[in-house]
Design a protein around this motif. Structure first.
Motif, short mmCIF file in Angstrom:
data_model
loop_
_atom_site.label_atom_id
_atom_site.label_comp_id
_atom_site.label_asym_id
_atom_site.label_seq_id
_atom_site.Cartn_x
_atom_site.Cartn_y
_atom_site.Cartn_z
N VAL A 48 0.83 -1.20 0.00
CA VAL A 48 0.00 0.00 0.00
C VAL A 48 0.87 1.25 0.00
O VAL A 48 0.67 2.16 -0.81
CB VAL A 48 -0.94 0.01 1.22
CG1 VAL A 48 -1.73 1.32 1.28
CG2 VAL A 48 -1.87 -1.19 1.19
N VAL A 64 -4.21 4.00 -4.09
CA VAL A 64 -4.40 4.79 -2.87
C VAL A 64 -3.74 6.16 -2.94
O VAL A 64 -3.93 6.99 -2.04
CB VAL A 64 -3.88 4.05 -1.62
CG1 VAL A 64 -4.48 2.65 -1.52
CG2 VAL A 64 -2.36 3.99 -1.60
N MET A 83 -5.76 7.25 6.24
CA MET A 83 -6.57 6.81 5.10
C MET A 83 -7.82 7.68 5.01
O MET A 83 -8.64 7.68 5.94
CB MET A 83 -6.96 5.33 5.27
CG MET A 83 -5.77 4.41 5.49
SD MET A 83 -6.22 2.67 5.52
CE MET A 83 -7.20 2.62 7.00
N LEU A 86 -12.20 6.75 2.03
CA LEU A 86 -12.15 5.29 1.95
C LEU A 86 -13.26 4.75 1.05
O LEU A 86 -14.38 5.30 1.01
CB LEU A 86 -12.25 4.68 3.34
CG LEU A 86 -10.94 4.75 4.13
CD1 LEU A 86 -11.18 4.59 5.62
CD2 LEU A 86 -9.97 3.69 3.63
N ASP A 90 -11.22 -0.81 -0.36
CA ASP A 90 -10.10 -0.71 0.59
C ASP A 90 -10.24 -1.71 1.73
O ASP A 90 -9.34 -1.84 2.56
CB ASP A 90 -10.03 0.70 1.17
CG ASP A 90 -9.69 1.75 0.13
OD1 ASP A 90 -10.30 2.84 0.17
OD2 ASP A 90 -8.81 1.50 -0.72
#
Length: 119
Positions: A48, A64, A83, A86, A90
């Motif tokens: 990620v 991302v 994050m 979202l 995810d």
């Protein structure tokens, strides 16, 4: 004994935010690099985000980029993953990984924390 312990996962609605934390203990200096990986059901584990301790350079998965931010607090031996925005895709178990040195042939892994994005 080196341990990586993640926290901060949970259930969040689409468009929401979460911040994951990973605390490294038992390591007397900063690791060369810290990373976040994720694994969704039936899929392979994927990178990620990663941060290099010296200099703080980062890189992200295309999926991302612009939504997630990795950061590190060397004083606390902690790496974070902020994050935002979202999406249901995810949803996964998120793992923290530490590579001790550039030339290391092994990595340390945390136990994972579940992130679920659902309305």
């Amino acid at each position: 004994e080196v341990q990586l312990v993640e926290s901060g996962g949970g259930l969040v609605q689409p468009g929401g935010s979460l911040r994951l934390s990973c605390v490294a203990s038992g390591f007397t200096r900063s690791m060369y690099a810290m990373s976040w990986y994720r694994q969704a059901p039936g899929k392979e584990r994927e990178l990620v985000a990663r941060i290099i301790s010296a200099g703080g350079s980062t890189n992200y998965a295309a999926s991302v980029k612009g939504r997630f931010t990795i950061s590190k607090d060397n004083a606390k031996n902690t790496v974070y993953l902020q994050m935002n925005s979202l999406k249901p895709e995810d949803t996964a178990v998120y793992y923290c990984k530490g590579r001790p040195d550039l030339w290391s042939n092994f990595d340390y892994w945390g136990q994972g924390t579940q992130v679920t994005v659902s309305s």
